[in-house]
Write a protein that holds these residues in place. Structure first.
Motif, short mmCIF file in Angstrom:
data_model
loop_
_atom_site.label_atom_id
_atom_site.label_comp_id
_atom_site.label_asym_id
_atom_site.label_seq_id
_atom_site.Cartn_x
_atom_site.Cartn_y
_atom_site.Cartn_z
N ASP A 152 0.84 -1.20 0.00
CA ASP A 152 0.00 0.00 0.00
C ASP A 152 0.87 1.25 0.00
O ASP A 152 0.59 2.22 -0.73
CB ASP A 152 -0.91 0.03 1.23
CG ASP A 152 -1.93 -1.09 1.24
OD1 ASP A 152 -2.27 -1.60 0.15
OD2 ASP A 152 -2.40 -1.45 2.34
N ILE A 153 1.91 1.25 0.82
CA ILE A 153 2.81 2.40 0.91
C ILE A 153 3.46 2.66 -0.44
O ILE A 153 3.64 3.82 -0.85
CB ILE A 153 3.88 2.19 1.99
CG1 ILE A 153 3.23 2.10 3.38
CG2 ILE A 153 4.91 3.31 1.96
CD1 ILE A 153 2.52 3.35 3.82
N ALA A 154 3.79 1.59 -1.18
CA ALA A 154 4.39 1.75 -2.50
C ALA A 154 3.40 2.45 -3.45
O ALA A 154 3.78 3.35 -4.20
CB ALA A 154 4.81 0.40 -3.06
N VAL A 155 2.14 2.01 -3.41
CA VAL A 155 1.11 2.66 -4.24
C VAL A 155 0.96 4.12 -3.86
O VAL A 155 0.90 5.01 -4.72
CB VAL A 155 -0.24 1.92 -4.10
CG1 VAL A 155 -1.36 2.71 -4.79
CG2 VAL A 155 -0.16 0.53 -4.67
N ILE A 156 0.92 4.39 -2.57
CA ILE A 156 0.76 5.76 -2.07
C ILE A 156 1.95 6.62 -2.49
O ILE A 156 1.78 7.79 -2.86
CB ILE A 156 0.58 5.74 -0.54
CG1 ILE A 156 -0.76 5.08 -0.19
CG2 ILE A 156 0.67 7.14 0.04
CD1 ILE A 156 -0.88 4.68 1.27
N ALA A 157 3.16 6.04 -2.44
CA ALA A 157 4.36 6.78 -2.85
C ALA A 157 4.30 7.15 -4.33
O ALA A 157 4.67 8.26 -4.72
CB ALA A 157 5.61 5.95 -2.57
N VAL A 158 3.83 6.23 -5.17
CA VAL A 158 3.69 6.52 -6.60
C VAL A 158 2.66 7.62 -6.80
O VAL A 158 2.86 8.53 -7.63
CB VAL A 158 3.30 5.25 -7.38
CG1 VAL A 158 3.01 5.59 -8.84
CG2 VAL A 158 4.42 4.22 -7.31
N VAL A 167 -8.04 4.60 -1.40
CA VAL A 167 -8.34 3.45 -2.28
C VAL A 167 -7.78 2.16 -1.68
O VAL A 167 -8.47 1.13 -1.64
CB VAL A 167 -7.77 3.69 -3.69
CG1 VAL A 167 -7.94 2.43 -4.55
CG2 VAL A 167 -8.48 4.86 -4.36
N CYS A 168 -6.55 2.20 -1.18
CA CYS A 168 -5.94 0.99 -0.60
C CYS A 168 -6.69 0.53 0.64
O CYS A 168 -6.95 -0.66 0.83
CB CYS A 168 -4.47 1.26 -0.27
SG CYS A 168 -3.40 1.46 -1.73
N ARG A 169 -7.04 1.47 1.52
CA ARG A 169 -7.74 1.10 2.75
C ARG A 169 -9.14 0.61 2.46
O ARG A 169 -9.62 -0.33 3.09
CB ARG A 169 -7.76 2.29 3.73
CG ARG A 169 -6.43 2.49 4.44
CD ARG A 169 -6.45 3.67 5.40
NE ARG A 169 -7.50 3.56 6.41
CZ ARG A 169 -7.45 2.78 7.48
NH1 ARG A 169 -6.38 2.00 7.67
NH2 ARG A 169 -8.42 2.76 8.35
N ALA A 170 -9.81 1.25 1.51
CA ALA A 170 -11.16 0.80 1.14
C ALA A 170 -11.11 -0.62 0.59
O ALA A 170 -12.01 -1.43 0.86
CB ALA A 170 -11.77 1.75 0.11
N MET A 194 -3.59 1.65 -10.44
CA MET A 194 -2.35 1.33 -9.73
C MET A 194 -2.62 0.41 -8.54
O MET A 194 -1.88 -0.56 -8.31
CB MET A 194 -1.66 2.61 -9.26
CG MET A 194 -1.10 3.44 -10.39
SD MET A 194 -0.06 4.80 -9.80
CE MET A 194 -1.24 5.74 -8.83
N ALA A 195 -3.68 0.68 -7.78
CA ALA A 195 -4.01 -0.17 -6.64
C ALA A 195 -4.39 -1.57 -7.09
O ALA A 195 -4.00 -2.57 -6.46
CB ALA A 195 -5.14 0.46 -5.83
#
Length: 266
Positions: free
Chosen positions: A78-84, A130-133, A253-254
Motif C-alpha cells: 500500500d505504501i508503494a502505491v501511495i508513494a507513486v 483506495v488501498c484502505r477501502a 495502480m491499486a
C-alpha cells in the motif's frame, strides 16, 4: 395491519444500519485524508514559527505515513502505491502551478518551482483511501479489463497536461472509460452482506466526495485557485468531473499492486 408492516420496518431498520456501517467504513478508509486535512487546518492556527507552514506539513505527512505503516493500517505494498501517487501528483502540480491553474502562495524551503513537497501528500491521501477501502470492504473487481482500463487512465492523465496546448479530449476519454468499464463491477461487504456496484458509478461517487474534500482543503488553505486569492470561493463544479476521471489512475495502480501480490508464491 401491524403484522404486515413489520417486515417493512425490519427492512428499513436493516437498511439504515447497513448505510450507517457503510458510512463508518468509508470514514475509516478516509483516515489518512481526514488526518492530513485536520493538520492543514490546525497549522493555520499556529502562532509564528521559525519553520514555514508548508515545510511543517511535509514532516507531518511523513509522520502520518509512518504511523499508518507501523500500526499495520497500510501494508508495504500500500505504501508503494501511495508513494507513486505522491510522485505523479507532484508532477501534476509542477505543470499546473507553472501554468497558473492554482498556487501555493506561502513561502517554504521545501518548495520547487512554486510547489511545496507537501502537495504530493494530497494525492497520497487519495491513494491511501483506495488501498484502505480495498481492505476494509474486502473489494473484489469482477470482469475487470486491466490493460485497456490502464491505457485509458494513462490517456486521461496525459490529457490533463496536454489540453493546455491541444484540444481537450476529456469528454471522449470519459466515454472511453465508461466503455472499457462496461460490465465491470466492484463487490464489497457491508454488515456481512455482499453488495455490488458498477465500477464507473464508483468513480463518479468518489469524484463527488473528492470535489467536496477539495472545497474543504482550499477553505483551510491547502492551496489557492486564482479566484480564491482574495477570499475563499467554492471550487467550480467542473472539478467534480475531473476527479471522477482522475480517480481511475489511482484505482488502476491499486488494482495492479493487488494482482502482483496475489501472483507472489506463498
Amino acid at each position: 395491519m401491524f403484522e404486515s408492516s413489520a417486515p417493512f420496518t425490519t427492512l428499513l431498520t436493516s437498511s439504515c444500519r447497513r448505510l450507517l456501517d457503510f458510512a463508518w467504513t468509508q470514514t475509516r478508509a478516509c483516515a489518512f485524508a481526514i488526518a492530513l486535512l485536520s493538520g492543514v487546518a490546525a497549522s493555520t492556527l499556529l502562532p509564528g514559527l521559525p519553520v514555514a507552514r508548508y515545510d511543517l506539513l511535509v514532516a507531518y505527512g511523513v509522520l502520518l505515513t509512518l504511523v499508518f505503516w507501523l500500526r499495520g493500517w497500510e501494508s508495504g505494498r500500500d505504501i508503494a502505491v501511495i508513494a507513486v501517487c505522491h510522485v505523479i501528483g507532484l508532477a501534476f502540480e509542477l505543470v499546473k502551478v507553472s501554468l497558473g491553474s492554482w498556487s501555493y502562495p506561502e513561502p517554504a524551503v521545501l518548495k520547487f518551482a512554486g510547489v511545496p513537497l507537501y502537495g504530493g501528500f494530497l494525492y497520497a491521501a487519495v491513494g491511501s483511501y483506495v488501498c484502505r477501502a480495498w481492505h476494509l470492504f474486502d473489494l473484489e473487481v469482477v470482469r475487470y479489463r486491466p490493460r485497456t482500463t490502464a491505457v485509458v487512465a494513462a490517456a486521461i492523465y496525459v490529457n490533463f497536461f496536454t489540453h493546455h496546448w491541444l484540444p481537450d479530449a476529456r469528454w471522449p476519454l470519459a466515454a472511453l472509460l465508461v466503455a472499457v468499464t462496461a460490465g465491470t463491477s466492484v463487490r464489497f461487504t457491508v454488515r456481512g452482506a455482499r453488495l455490488r456496484m458498477p465500477l464507473a458509478l464508483s468513480f463518479v461517487l468518489i469524484g463527488f466526495f473528492l470535489w467536496v474534500a477539495e472545497n474543504l482543503a482550499t477553505y483551510v488553505g491547502a492551496w489557492r485557485y486564482p479566484y480564491q486569492l482574495h477570499g475563499w470561493q467554492p471550487v467550480g463544479v467542473e472539478k467534480f468531473g475531473a476527479w471522477s476521471l482522475l480517480i481511475s489512475i489511482t484505482f488502476v495502480m491499486a488494482a495492479a499492486a493487488r494482482r502482483a501480490g496475489h501472483r507472489q508464491p506463498s
